[in-house]
Every structure is written in C-alpha cells, then in structure tokens.
Design an enzyme around this catalytic site. Structure first.
Site, PDB file in Angstrom:
ATOM      1  N   LYS A 181      -6.590   9.855  -7.660  1.00  0.00           N
ATOM      2  CA  LYS A 181      -7.050  11.088  -6.739  1.00  0.00           C
ATOM      3  C   LYS A 181      -7.937  12.023  -6.698  1.00  0.00           C
ATOM      4  O   LYS A 181      -7.419  12.940  -7.140  1.00  0.00           O
ATOM      5  CB  LYS A 181      -5.910  11.114  -6.023  1.00  0.00           C
ATOM      6  N   HIS A 203      -1.049  10.788  -2.631  1.00  0.00           N
ATOM      7  CA  HIS A 203      -1.503  10.305  -1.996  1.00  0.00           C
ATOM      8  C   HIS A 203      -2.498  12.111  -1.582  1.00  0.00           C
ATOM      9  O   HIS A 203      -3.234  11.746  -2.326  1.00  0.00           O
ATOM     10  CB  HIS A 203      -2.005   9.703  -1.033  1.00  0.00           C
ATOM     11  N   GLU A 237      -4.589   4.316  -8.051  1.00  0.00           N
ATOM     12  CA  GLU A 237      -5.993   4.454  -7.692  1.00  0.00           C
ATOM     13  C   GLU A 237      -5.323   6.703  -8.370  1.00  0.00           C
ATOM     14  O   GLU A 237      -4.482   7.505  -8.265  1.00  0.00           O
ATOM     15  CB  GLU A 237      -5.532   4.789  -6.094  1.00  0.00           C
ATOM     16  N   HIS A 256       0.700  -1.537   0.133  1.00  0.00           N
ATOM     17  CA  HIS A 256       0.053   0.389   0.078  1.00  0.00           C
ATOM     18  C   HIS A 256       0.730   0.981  -0.245  1.00  0.00           C
ATOM     19  O   HIS A 256       1.567   1.028   0.720  1.00  0.00           O
ATOM     20  CB  HIS A 256      -1.208   0.272   1.252  1.00  0.00           C
ATOM     21  N   ARG A 257       0.887   1.966  -1.009  1.00  0.00           N
ATOM     22  CA  ARG A 257       1.686   3.366  -1.196  1.00  0.00           C
ATOM     23  C   ARG A 257       3.466   2.483  -1.096  1.00  0.00           C
ATOM     24  O   ARG A 257       3.857   3.357  -0.666  1.00  0.00           O
ATOM     25  CB  ARG A 257       1.662   3.881  -0.222  1.00  0.00           C
ATOM     26  N   ASP A 272      -0.627   5.926  -5.792  1.00  0.00           N
ATOM     27  CA  ASP A 272      -2.039   7.366  -5.500  1.00  0.00           C
ATOM     28  C   ASP A 272      -1.329   8.028  -6.995  1.00  0.00           C
ATOM     29  O   ASP A 272      -0.803   8.314  -7.003  1.00  0.00           O
ATOM     30  CB  ASP A 272      -1.876   8.075  -4.826  1.00  0.00           C
ATOM     31  N   ASP A 285       0.951  -1.975   4.422  1.00  0.00           N
ATOM     32  CA  ASP A 285       1.790  -1.379   5.034  1.00  0.00           C
ATOM     33  C   ASP A 285       3.248  -2.014   5.198  1.00  0.00           C
ATOM     34  O   ASP A 285       3.520  -1.648   5.193  1.00  0.00           O
ATOM     35  CB  ASP A 285       1.190  -0.451   5.817  1.00  0.00           C
ATOM     36  N   GLU A 324       0.818  -0.784  -4.777  1.00  0.00           N
ATOM     37  CA  GLU A 324      -0.933   0.178  -4.964  1.00  0.00           C
ATOM     38  C   GLU A 324      -0.321   1.567  -5.087  1.00  0.00           C
ATOM     39  O   GLU A 324       0.602   1.848  -3.890  1.00  0.00           O
ATOM     40  CB  GLU A 324      -1.735   0.084  -3.858  1.00  0.00           C
TER      41      GLU A 324
END
Length: 240
Positions: A113, A51, A111, A9-10, A38, A231, A36
């Site tokens: 944003k 993000h 993702e 995640h990120r 953003d 994370d 993943e």
C-alpha cells in the site's frame, strides 16, 4: 494455466474483520487456496497488515498508520467496527501472519500500500520477512504503485510480481514487460474476451478482483482466469 484459485480478499472480509488473523483463518477454513492482504509501515518501520492509510474505518484509532509506533498500533481494536462480537482483535504484523502461514499451504498475495505514501523501506522489509520464512515460492507481491513493482524486478526480486489495474490498458502485456512484472491483477469489470485471450496467449496469469457473485466467479473460471479475489471465500468455493 488450467488451475483456478480462490484468494480470500483481506481474508474472509465479508464475514470477519478484514486483514485480521481471524479473517485469514476463516478464509483457510472455507477452503480458499490463498489469502490477499495489504501491508504498510509503522513509524518505526514495522510492516503491518492494514488496508487504509488512515485508521478510522477499520479500528478505534485516529490518524495515519505511518505516524504510529508499532507498540501503540497493536493496542488498537481492529474488530469492533465490523461487529461487537469481534472486539479485541488487533492489527497483525506481517511477521505474525507469515509465521501462521508457514503452518499451512496457503498461497499469499501481499499488496504493497505505497500509492499515497512511498514508504521507502517497504519493499526491503517485506522481502526480508519472506526470505526469513522461506515463502518466496508461494507469494505474489502486487501494487497499484508500478514504480514499486519495477524497483523490485530491477533489483532481481525472486518473488512473483503483479501490477494492479482498475481499468483496461492498450496492450497491457507490453506495459507489463516494461514494468518487468509477471502477472496482471485487474478489476473484474475491466476484463473482456479480447483481454483474456491475448493475455493467455502470452502465458501471463490474470487474476480478477473483487468478485463476490457466484455466476461471475464461474464465468471468470470458464474464461480462463488464473484466480479471483473474493470477500466471501466460502461462497466462492461452493460456486466452482
């Protein structure tokens, strides 16, 4: 439907500054199957990986991402606020991350944003880059802005698309069809047996976010989740 994937995640954002190349490389090194990230647009319409709409939390900049030219944005420090030892890391362009991804076999979740600001050209710019790097087949595009996902699907998008949900919906599979998306990415606390069973029955992939507890990861795998976003990819890989 039987395979289960771990997405950083990120990147490996629990151990490295989120959404930096360093964080993505750490997730890859940890053995995660995917990352993943953003994406937003700069003032001069360059897709960048960050993000928050504002710069303060993750960088030494002040203001909105959309108000900066790319050349000014990349001069900011995106590492120091996480830890002084990561000082000097910059906000990556989506282009630079995709270029790196072509050197490995990682799956990718982008993702968009565009919930707060619509970023009119965001979908087009992202698709152009994915086309250029031939990454359609291992990418998912997701967003909390379901109009954006609907636009992509109505325009014949060949990339897998996912709606992001924070809570339970009544008959989410019917809603998914309405939007035209392929899969559901949902906050892990909103997942129950009824949701998993009925989503699976329809052949719809379910991916849960943000899952950092090893027992919860194991339980979601057992329940039939397709993937989780974490994370701490190294911890997650050790728990399955």
């Amino acid at each position: 439907m039987s395979s289960f994937h771990i997405y950083g995640h990120r990147g490996s954002s629990g151990t490295h500054p989120e959404n930096t190349l360093l964080s993505f490389q750490a997730a890859h090194k940890a053995g995660a199957q995917g990352i993943e990230l953003d994406v937003q647009l700069t003032k001069d319409l360059v897709p960048v990986v960050i993000h928050d709409e504002r710069l303060e939390r993750t960088t030494n900049g002040i203001g909105f991402v959309k108000d900066f030219l790319y050349e000014d944005l990349v001069r900011l420090d995106a590492g120091h606020s996480f830890s002084s030892r990561f000082q000097g890391n910059s906000i990556p362009s989506l282009k630079s991350v995709l270029e790196w991804i072509t050197s490995n076999s990682l799956m990718l979740n982008i993702e968009l944003k565009n919930g707060r600001f619509p970023y009119d050209h965001l979908e087009t710019k992202v698709l152009e880059l994915l086309t250029h790097y031939h990454l359609y087949d291992r990418t998912i595009i997701s967003s909390f802005n379901h109009y954006s996902i609907q636009r992509l699907t109505q325009n014949g998008c060949k990339v897998e698309t996912a709606i992001l949900l924070m809570e339970k919906l009544v008959e989410p599979w019917d809603y998914l069809q309405q939007v035209g998306a392929n899969s559901i990415h949902i906050e892990c606390g909103a997942i129950d047996e009824y949701f998993i069973t009925n989503t699976h029955k329809r052949g719809i992939p379910v991916r849960a976010f943000t899952v950092n507890d090893p027992y919860q990861i194991a339980a979601l795998k057992k329940a039939g989740c397709s993937a989780i976003f974490t994370d701490f990819p190294l911890v997650a890989m050790q728990s399955i």
